[in-house]
Design a protein around this motif. Structure first.
Motif, PDB file in Angstrom:
ATOM      1  N   ASP A 137       6.405  -1.121 -18.743  1.00 53.26           N
ATOM      2  CA  ASP A 137       6.628  -1.955 -19.921  1.00 53.26           C
ATOM      3  C   ASP A 137       7.936  -2.718 -19.701  1.00 53.26           C
ATOM      4  N   ASP A 138       7.873  -3.728 -18.849  1.00 54.64           N
ATOM      5  CA  ASP A 138       9.053  -4.514 -18.478  1.00 54.64           C
ATOM      6  C   ASP A 138       8.580  -5.942 -18.234  1.00 54.64           C
ATOM      7  N   PRO A 139       8.970  -6.899 -19.091  1.00 53.27           N
ATOM      8  CA  PRO A 139       8.494  -8.277 -18.936  1.00 53.27           C
ATOM      9  C   PRO A 139       8.964  -8.955 -17.652  1.00 53.27           C
ATOM     10  N   THR A 140       9.940  -8.380 -16.957  1.00 53.73           N
ATOM     11  CA  THR A 140      10.426  -8.972 -15.706  1.00 53.73           C
ATOM     12  C   THR A 140       9.661  -8.456 -14.496  1.00 53.73           C
ATOM     13  N   VAL A 141       8.655  -7.614 -14.740  1.00 56.98           N
ATOM     14  CA  VAL A 141       7.809  -7.068 -13.677  1.00 56.98           C
ATOM     15  C   VAL A 141       6.486  -7.832 -13.681  1.00 56.98           C
ATOM     16  N   SER A 142       5.971  -8.162 -12.504  1.00 55.65           N
ATOM     17  CA  SER A 142       4.692  -8.856 -12.377  1.00 55.65           C
ATOM     18  C   SER A 142       3.541  -7.932 -12.774  1.00 55.65           C
ATOM     19  N   ARG A 143       2.386  -8.543 -13.053  1.00 54.36           N
ATOM     20  CA  ARG A 143       1.215  -7.746 -13.431  1.00 54.36           C
ATOM     21  C   ARG A 143       0.862  -6.742 -12.339  1.00 54.36           C
ATOM     22  N   ARG A 144       0.799  -7.174 -11.093  1.00 59.56           N
ATOM     23  CA  ARG A 144       0.649  -6.304  -9.922  1.00 59.56           C
ATOM     24  C   ARG A 144       1.868  -6.576  -9.055  1.00 59.56           C
ATOM     25  N   HIS A 145       2.906  -5.798  -9.216  1.00 59.38           N
ATOM     26  CA  HIS A 145       4.201  -6.089  -8.602  1.00 59.38           C
ATOM     27  C   HIS A 145       4.314  -5.559  -7.172  1.00 59.38           C
ATOM     28  N   CYS A 146       4.004  -4.276  -6.990  1.00 59.25           N
ATOM     29  CA  CYS A 146       4.100  -3.662  -5.664  1.00 59.25           C
ATOM     30  C   CYS A 146       3.102  -2.519  -5.589  1.00 59.25           C
ATOM     31  N   LYS A 147       2.992  -1.929  -4.398  1.00 58.35           N
ATOM     32  CA  LYS A 147       2.158  -0.737  -4.255  1.00 58.35           C
ATOM     33  C   LYS A 147       2.961   0.347  -3.579  1.00 58.35           C
ATOM     34  N   LEU A 148       2.627   1.591  -3.909  1.00 59.99           N
ATOM     35  CA  LEU A 148       3.210   2.775  -3.294  1.00 59.99           C
ATOM     36  C   LEU A 148       2.100   3.495  -2.550  1.00 59.99           C
ATOM     37  N   ASP A 149       2.384   3.883  -1.304  1.00 63.45           N
ATOM     38  CA  ASP A 149       1.373   4.514  -0.465  1.00 63.45           C
ATOM     39  C   ASP A 149       1.973   5.722   0.253  1.00 63.45           C
ATOM     40  N   PRO A 150       1.574   6.946  -0.134  1.00 67.92           N
ATOM     41  CA  PRO A 150       2.068   8.124   0.591  1.00 67.92           C
ATOM     42  C   PRO A 150       1.373   8.222   1.950  1.00 67.92           C
ATOM     43  N   THR A 151       2.143   8.227   3.011  1.00 73.60           N
ATOM     44  CA  THR A 151       1.602   8.270   4.364  1.00 73.60           C
ATOM     45  C   THR A 151       2.193   9.458   5.111  1.00 73.60           C
TER      46      THR A 151
ATOM     47  N   VAL B  31       4.235   9.347   7.471  1.00 76.38           N
ATOM     48  CA  VAL B  31       5.650   9.115   7.796  1.00 76.38           C
ATOM     49  C   VAL B  31       6.531   9.059   6.562  1.00 76.38           C
ATOM     50  N   GLY B  32       5.935   9.040   5.385  1.00 79.64           N
ATOM     51  CA  GLY B  32       6.709   9.000   4.144  1.00 79.64           C
ATOM     52  C   GLY B  32       6.050   8.091   3.125  1.00 79.64           C
ATOM     53  N   LEU B  33       6.700   7.934   1.989  1.00 79.90           N
ATOM     54  CA  LEU B  33       6.203   7.050   0.947  1.00 79.90           C
ATOM     55  C   LEU B  33       6.563   5.619   1.323  1.00 79.90           C
ATOM     56  N   VAL B  34       5.550   4.738   1.308  1.00 77.77           N
ATOM     57  CA  VAL B  34       5.745   3.341   1.704  1.00 77.77           C
ATOM     58  C   VAL B  34       5.606   2.463   0.476  1.00 77.77           C
ATOM     59  N   VAL B  35       6.531   1.495   0.311  1.00 82.83           N
ATOM     60  CA  VAL B  35       6.454   0.503  -0.759  1.00 82.83           C
ATOM     61  C   VAL B  35       6.211  -0.856  -0.126  1.00 82.83           C
ATOM     62  N   GLU B  36       5.370  -1.666  -0.789  1.00 84.46           N
ATOM     63  CA  GLU B  36       5.109  -3.020  -0.312  1.00 84.46           C
ATOM     64  C   GLU B  36       5.015  -3.945  -1.518  1.00 84.46           C
ATOM     65  N   ASP B  37       5.742  -5.059  -1.482  1.00 86.86           N
ATOM     66  CA  ASP B  37       5.685  -6.050  -2.543  1.00 86.86           C
ATOM     67  C   ASP B  37       4.331  -6.751  -2.500  1.00 86.86           C
ATOM     68  N   LEU B  38       3.765  -7.054  -3.683  1.00 86.52           N
ATOM     69  CA  LEU B  38       2.462  -7.720  -3.761  1.00 86.52           C
ATOM     70  C   LEU B  38       2.636  -9.163  -4.241  1.00 86.52           C
ATOM     71  N   ALA B  39       3.532  -9.908  -3.582  1.00 88.49           N
ATOM     72  CA  ALA B  39       3.822 -11.307  -3.918  1.00 88.49           C
ATOM     73  C   ALA B  39       4.279 -11.444  -5.363  1.00 88.49           C
ATOM     74  N   SER B  40       5.155 -10.532  -5.799  1.00 89.61           N
ATOM     75  CA  SER B  40       5.662 -10.560  -7.170  1.00 89.61           C
ATOM     76  C   SER B  40       6.587 -11.752  -7.384  1.00 89.61           C
ATOM     77  N   ALA B  41       6.720 -12.155  -8.634  1.00 88.72           N
ATOM     78  CA  ALA B  41       7.556 -13.315  -8.969  1.00 88.72           C
ATOM     79  C   ALA B  41       9.039 -13.046  -8.728  1.00 88.72           C
ATOM     80  N   ASN B  42       9.514 -11.834  -9.057  1.00 88.03           N
ATOM     81  CA  ASN B  42      10.944 -11.524  -8.953  1.00 88.03           C
ATOM     82  C   ASN B  42      11.308 -10.659  -7.762  1.00 88.03           C
ATOM     83  N   GLY B  43      10.331 -10.278  -6.950  1.00 90.92           N
ATOM     84  CA  GLY B  43      10.615  -9.497  -5.746  1.00 90.92           C
ATOM     85  C   GLY B  43      10.777  -8.010  -6.019  1.00 90.92           C
ATOM     86  N   THR B  44      10.738  -7.253  -4.949  1.00 91.99           N
ATOM     87  CA  THR B  44      10.937  -5.806  -4.969  1.00 91.99           C
ATOM     88  C   THR B  44      12.150  -5.515  -4.098  1.00 91.99           C
TER      89      THR B  44
END
Length: 139
Positions: free
Chosen positions: A37-51, A53-66
């Motif tokens: 619940d943050d208006p500065t966050v994109s609808r689909r901002h990033c993804k988290l993927d447990p792998t 080697v560890g937890l991986v974060v990737e930006d999903l072309a968000s407006a304000n970046g990750t």
């Protein structure tokens, strides 16, 4: 470093919460994963993927970046325990769950030593106590 990860979600105007990450999830204002619940966050901002080697974060072309540790990311980033992800005004702090051994049942955390000599953090004990206090008690 495979296992269960959890993130502490720190949203402006909301109490802190903890979310377990066992499968890949999207994070954003309007997605099928972790909703913020943050208006500065994109609808689909990033993804988290447990792998493995560890937890991986990737930006999903968000407006304000990750951001990880204050630095914008432009590709997948493997996160370490304690790393902070910033999405708009929201922060996610990464933790990893550790299985306890049978002989440590009932330990307070002061006696339990995690791999490579790291002690259970005071913050982790506080979060655990808060989670236990909020659980309904059976009668």
């Amino acid at each position: 470093m495979s296992g269960t990860f959890w993130v502490q979600v720190l949203e402006p105007g909301h109490p802190s919460r903890v979310v377990t990450v066992t499968d890949e999830i999207d994070v954003g204002r309007d997605c099928d994963g972790l909703l913020l619940d943050d208006p500065t966050v994109s609808r689909r901002h990033c993804k988290l993927d447990p792998t493995a080697v560890g937890l991986v974060v990737e930006d999903l072309a968000s407006a304000n970046g990750t951001y990880v540790g204050g630095t914008p990311i432009d590709g997948p980033v493997v996160l370490g325990v304690g790393d902070e992800i910033r999405l708009g005004e929201t922060r996610l702090v990464v933790h990893q769950a550790h299985a306890t051994e049978q002989e440590h049942a009932g330990a307070t955390g002061d006696e339990v030593v995690l791999g490579e000599g790291q002690r259970v953090s005071e913050e982790a004990r506080r979060l655990g106590a808060a989670a236990n206090a909020s659980r309904p008690r059976s009668r």
